[in-house]
Design an enzyme around this catalytic site. Structure first.
Site, short mmCIF file in Angstrom:
data_model
loop_
_atom_site.label_atom_id
_atom_site.label_comp_id
_atom_site.label_asym_id
_atom_site.label_seq_id
_atom_site.Cartn_x
_atom_site.Cartn_y
_atom_site.Cartn_z
N ASP A 51 0.81 -1.22 0.00
CA ASP A 51 0.00 0.00 0.00
C ASP A 51 0.85 1.28 0.00
O ASP A 51 0.66 2.17 0.85
CB ASP A 51 -0.92 0.02 1.24
N GLU A 111 -11.33 -0.28 -3.73
CA GLU A 111 -10.58 0.30 -2.60
C GLU A 111 -9.35 1.03 -3.14
O GLU A 111 -9.11 1.08 -4.35
CB GLU A 111 -10.15 -0.80 -1.62
#
Ligand code: FUB
Length: 329
Positions: free
Chosen positions: A19, A226
């Site tokens: 991420d 997401e």
């Protein structure tokens, strides 16, 4: 510390990282990743395998220099309101201060978004006592515009609980829209001047197809799942995100940071591992995509590694599709 970074290879190998939110601060690239843990705990669609407990900050002075790991900059035990799962963070600079935005589950098991501050981009970061009032779900990404207005984007399906907030309150049993209905969009809010709270109403971002119709929930190649990221190029706002179940990074564009956005195409084809998550940053005269895959663990979904590659625009502003494994033989 590892050696000079190589495109499409793990940025570091002494930690599992994921991420990546990359920014240029003080003339260097700083990367704010999740720090994946090596464990044998539960693995499910709720995301229990992503049981992260702290954050490290990485930096790159130049692509000829070694990647620096600045060590642990924030730990779960220091975040009063959080109980577990420090997921994908982002950072921003304003008011001579660095802000780390991060999601975690509160003591009721509900994902919220917190802020921690530091006077330096490498931390350490001191968390605010409470999460941002009115925040929920995961994957905060903060975009500071040229006029200094700051926008926070967030939201994720499934374990990220976005479906549970369709009526503005947490409904544990709520499910997402039917396949033929408009997909859920990420949420956006203006941030207050001190970056610690939402200013005004939260909005849901509309992502439209080429005919101006909403992307539908059943359109899993294009619908939002997401990992939102917003950057600006030639006066256009680019909202990029993960499609989750179809494992792509895709993007949509708008003239307004709050949308609506029009879907444009794919940025990154599926990577090794279930999740895909990214950031896009300009450093000197080039643009870079930071992303992750699970190659360092040979495919274990919760043991990921951050990578980068150069990103290219076409003359019409569209982004060239990246297959991160195309150059490997
Ligand atoms: O790292 C935990 C979660 O996995 C992130 O919040 C999602 O974007 C996905 O990458």
């Amino acid at each position: 510390m590892s050696n000079a970074p190589v495109p499409n290879q793990p940025l570091v190998t002494h930690l599992f990282t994921a991420d990546p939110s990359a920014h240029v601060f003080e003339g260097k690239i700083y990367i704010y990743p999740s720090h994946d843990l090596d464990h044998d705990g539960p693995d499910n669609d709720n995301g229990d395998q992503y049981a992260m407990e702290d954050y490290h900050v990485l930096s790159i002075d130049s692509f000829d220099a070694a990647v620096v790991d600045h060590g642990e900059v924030l730990h779960l035990k220091d975040v009063r309101w959080a109980s577990k799962q420090l997921w994908a963070p982002d950072a921003a600079y304003k008011n001579n201060m660095y802000y780390l935005f991060f999601p975690a589950r509160d003591h009721e098991g509900i994902f919220r978004i917190g802020v921690a501050t530091s006077t330096t981009p490498a931390g350490t970061f001191t968390p605010e006592p409470d999460y941002i009032a009115g925040s929920f779900s995961i994957d905060p990404a903060v975009f500071v515009d040229e006029d200094d207005k700051s926008y926070i984007y967030f939201g994720g399906l499934w374990g990220g609980q976005l479906e549970k907030w369709q009526n503005g309150v947490f409904e544990p049993g709520a499910e997402g829209p039917n396949a033929g209905e408009a997909a859920l969009g990420p949420r956006v809010a203006l941030l207050s001047e001190d970056m610690l709270s939402f200013q005004g109403e939260l909005q849901e971002i509309s992502i439209l197809d080429e005919n101006g119709s909403p992307i539908l929930a059943g359109d899993e190649d294009r619908r939002y799942f997401e990992g939102p990221w917003v950057h600006k190029y030639n006066g256009w706002y680019y909202l990029s995100y993960s499609t989750g179940t179809t494992h792509k990074l895709v993007y949509a564009v708008s003239r307004n940071p709050m949308g609506p956005y029009t879907f444009k195409g794919t940025i990154l084809t599926p990577v090794i591992g279930w999740t895909t998550h990214h950031s896009i940053v300009q450093f000197e005269d080039k643009w870079y995509l930071f992303y992750h895959d699970s190659s360092l663990s040979e495919g274990v979904n919760h043991k990921r590694c951050v990578k980068f590659t150069e990103l290219h625009y076409n003359d019409d502003g569209t982004i060239q599709i990246i297959d991160p494994y195309a150059m490997e033989s």
